[in-house]
Design a protein around this motif. Sequence first.
Motif, mmCIF file in Angstrom:
data_model
loop_
_atom_site.group_PDB
_atom_site.id
_atom_site.type_symbol
_atom_site.label_atom_id
_atom_site.label_comp_id
_atom_site.label_asym_id
_atom_site.label_seq_id
_atom_site.Cartn_x
_atom_site.Cartn_y
_atom_site.Cartn_z
ATOM 1 N N ARG A 129 0.828 -1.215 0.000
ATOM 2 C CA ARG A 129 0.000 0.000 0.000
ATOM 3 C C ARG A 129 0.861 1.263 0.000
ATOM 4 N NH1 ARG A 129 -2.995 -2.874 3.742
ATOM 5 N NH2 ARG A 129 -2.029 -1.728 5.434
ATOM 6 N N VAL A 130 1.920 1.267 0.812
ATOM 7 C CA VAL A 130 2.805 2.435 0.891
ATOM 8 C C VAL A 130 3.468 2.669 -0.464
ATOM 9 C CG1 VAL A 130 4.941 3.321 1.916
ATOM 10 C CG2 VAL A 130 3.178 2.325 3.377
ATOM 11 N N ALA A 131 3.941 1.611 -1.108
ATOM 12 C CA ALA A 131 4.588 1.744 -2.420
ATOM 13 C C ALA A 131 3.597 2.258 -3.461
ATOM 14 C CB ALA A 131 5.175 0.406 -2.861
ATOM 15 N N GLN A 132 2.362 1.774 -3.418
ATOM 16 C CA GLN A 132 1.355 2.165 -4.403
ATOM 17 C C GLN A 132 1.018 3.658 -4.317
ATOM 18 O OE1 GLN A 132 -0.088 0.011 -6.860
ATOM 19 N NE2 GLN A 132 -0.576 2.024 -7.631
ATOM 20 N N LEU A 133 1.179 4.248 -3.141
ATOM 21 C CA LEU A 133 0.840 5.659 -2.949
ATOM 22 C C LEU A 133 1.892 6.632 -3.485
ATOM 23 C CD1 LEU A 133 -0.740 5.523 0.619
ATOM 24 C CD2 LEU A 133 -1.920 5.811 -1.566
ATOM 25 N N VAL A 134 3.064 6.114 -3.854
ATOM 26 C CA VAL A 134 4.126 6.982 -4.369
ATOM 27 C C VAL A 134 3.748 7.449 -5.774
ATOM 28 C CG1 VAL A 134 6.541 7.055 -5.099
ATOM 29 C CG2 VAL A 134 5.921 5.946 -2.949
ATOM 30 N N LYS A 135 3.921 8.739 -6.002
ATOM 31 C CA LYS A 135 3.588 9.339 -7.294
ATOM 32 C C LYS A 135 4.398 8.676 -8.410
ATOM 33 C CE LYS A 135 3.411 13.738 -9.696
ATOM 34 N NZ LYS A 135 3.730 15.155 -9.637
ATOM 35 N N GLY A 136 3.715 8.316 -9.493
ATOM 36 C CA GLY A 136 4.380 7.711 -10.641
ATOM 37 C C GLY A 136 4.311 6.197 -10.672
ATOM 38 N N VAL A 137 3.917 5.580 -9.552
ATOM 39 C CA VAL A 137 3.831 4.126 -9.492
ATOM 40 C C VAL A 137 2.577 3.672 -10.231
ATOM 41 C CG1 VAL A 137 3.528 2.127 -7.971
ATOM 42 C CG2 VAL A 137 5.113 3.947 -7.341
ATOM 43 N N LYS A 138 2.764 2.822 -11.246
ATOM 44 C CA LYS A 138 1.630 2.294 -12.011
ATOM 45 C C LYS A 138 1.045 1.071 -11.325
ATOM 46 C CE LYS A 138 3.494 3.917 -16.390
ATOM 47 N NZ LYS A 138 4.129 3.517 -17.660
ATOM 48 N N SER A 139 1.900 0.192 -10.826
ATOM 49 C CA SER A 139 1.457 -0.984 -10.091
ATOM 50 C C SER A 139 2.594 -1.484 -9.220
ATOM 51 C CB SER A 139 0.978 -2.084 -11.047
ATOM 52 O OG SER A 139 2.064 -2.560 -11.820
ATOM 53 N N VAL A 140 2.249 -2.397 -8.296
ATOM 54 C CA VAL A 140 3.232 -2.962 -7.379
ATOM 55 C C VAL A 140 3.168 -4.476 -7.468
ATOM 56 C CG1 VAL A 140 3.962 -3.153 -4.965
ATOM 57 C CG2 VAL A 140 3.039 -0.999 -5.804
ATOM 58 N N ASP A 141 4.315 -5.105 -7.687
ATOM 59 C CA ASP A 141 4.428 -6.563 -7.712
ATOM 60 C C ASP A 141 5.143 -6.982 -6.435
ATOM 61 O OD1 ASP A 141 4.858 -9.245 -8.164
ATOM 62 O OD2 ASP A 141 6.278 -8.949 -9.811
ATOM 63 N N SER A 142 4.404 -7.580 -5.517
ATOM 64 C CA SER A 142 4.999 -7.998 -4.245
ATOM 65 C C SER A 142 5.141 -9.515 -4.172
ATOM 66 C CB SER A 142 4.161 -7.478 -3.077
ATOM 67 O OG SER A 142 2.859 -8.025 -3.127
ATOM 68 N N SER A 143 5.114 -10.177 -5.327
ATOM 69 C CA SER A 143 5.214 -11.641 -5.334
ATOM 70 C C SER A 143 6.577 -12.122 -4.834
ATOM 71 C CB SER A 143 4.936 -12.190 -6.734
ATOM 72 O OG SER A 143 5.883 -11.692 -7.664
ATOM 73 N N GLY A 144 7.592 -11.282 -4.884
ATOM 74 C CA GLY A 144 8.912 -11.649 -4.385
ATOM 75 C C GLY A 144 9.085 -11.394 -2.898
ATOM 76 N N LEU A 145 8.054 -10.890 -2.257
ATOM 77 C CA LEU A 145 8.097 -10.603 -0.823
ATOM 78 C C LEU A 145 7.561 -11.828 -0.088
ATOM 79 C CD1 LEU A 145 8.945 -7.674 0.027
ATOM 80 C CD2 LEU A 145 6.653 -7.434 0.893
ATOM 81 N N THR A 146 8.401 -12.496 0.662
ATOM 82 C CA THR A 146 7.976 -13.695 1.373
ATOM 83 C C THR A 146 7.707 -13.387 2.837
ATOM 84 O OG1 THR A 146 10.268 -14.312 1.805
ATOM 85 C CG2 THR A 146 9.245 -15.241 -0.166
ATOM 86 N N VAL A 147 6.760 -14.112 3.396
ATOM 87 C CA VAL A 147 6.426 -13.961 4.806
ATOM 88 C C VAL A 147 7.196 -15.034 5.558
ATOM 89 C CG1 VAL A 147 4.580 -14.045 6.519
ATOM 90 C CG2 VAL A 147 4.148 -13.051 4.267
ATOM 91 N N GLY A 148 7.994 -14.615 6.509
ATOM 92 C CA GLY A 148 8.809 -15.538 7.285
ATOM 93 C C GLY A 148 9.340 -14.850 8.503
ATOM 94 N N THR A 149 10.412 -15.381 9.009
ATOM 95 C CA THR A 149 10.999 -14.775 10.207
ATOM 96 C C THR A 149 11.903 -13.630 9.778
ATOM 97 O OG1 THR A 149 12.762 -16.400 10.140
ATOM 98 C CG2 THR A 149 10.903 -16.866 11.595
ATOM 99 N N ALA A 150 11.464 -12.465 10.106
ATOM 100 C CA ALA A 150 12.245 -11.250 9.814
ATOM 101 C C ALA A 150 12.520 -10.564 11.131
ATOM 102 C CB ALA A 150 11.460 -10.329 8.894
ATOM 103 N N PRO A 151 13.606 -9.840 11.217
ATOM 104 C CA PRO A 151 13.875 -9.095 12.453
ATOM 105 C C PRO A 151 12.766 -8.090 12.721
ATOM 106 C CG PRO A 151 15.654 -8.818 10.828
ATOM 107 C CD PRO A 151 14.580 -9.630 10.202
ATOM 108 N N PRO A 152 12.590 -7.674 13.971
ATOM 109 C CA PRO A 152 11.546 -6.683 14.266
ATOM 110 C C PRO A 152 11.791 -5.399 13.486
ATOM 111 C CG PRO A 152 12.918 -7.100 16.207
ATOM 112 C CD PRO A 152 13.365 -8.036 15.131
ATOM 113 N N PRO A 153 10.702 -4.698 13.123
ATOM 114 C CA PRO A 153 10.854 -3.465 12.330
ATOM 115 C C PRO A 153 11.652 -2.410 13.086
ATOM 116 C CG PRO A 153 8.579 -3.734 13.064
ATOM 117 C CD PRO A 153 9.318 -4.974 13.466
ATOM 118 N N GLU A 154 12.343 -1.581 12.296
ATOM 119 C CA GLU A 154 13.115 -0.481 12.881
ATOM 120 C C GLU A 154 12.181 0.557 13.462
ATOM 121 O OE1 GLU A 154 15.860 1.127 10.087
ATOM 122 O OE2 GLU A 154 16.427 -0.847 9.370
#
Length: 125
Positions: free
Chosen positions: A99-124
């Motif tokens: 959603r955040v990426a889609q809101l950036v001016k000039g973005v036509k679409s967002v492909d998040s298929s390469g984003l995997t859900v797993g164990t990631a460190p806590p957000p900064e």
Amino acid sequence: MRTSIIRHSLYATTLMFVFAATPLGQVMAQDAGAHMQQSSENRTVPDKAADAWITTKVKSEFGTTKGIPATDISVSTHDGVVTLSGTVASEAQKDHAERVAQLVKGVKSVDSSGLTVGTAPPPEK
């Protein structure tokens, strides 16, 4: 009196040229717009610069948005299509990043298929 007539004639001539040049400028702008719609293999430097700007802006938004692990998400852009890859902790983080990426001016679409859900460190923070 004679100088006044000459001055008015010069002003009128100048205005005539300005108004005559306006449609020519519009035609040139339309022609330039048509040339911008090229295939991706013939991309121009401004197209590549726009993609680089979008990538930078998306990364910046991720870095300043709470709940998105910016360092764990890679961003690339091609013809206004943003591709996200990496690992996030939850499906909610993945959706939020998209959603955040889609809101950036000039973005036509967002492909998040390469984003995997797993164990990631806590957000900064």
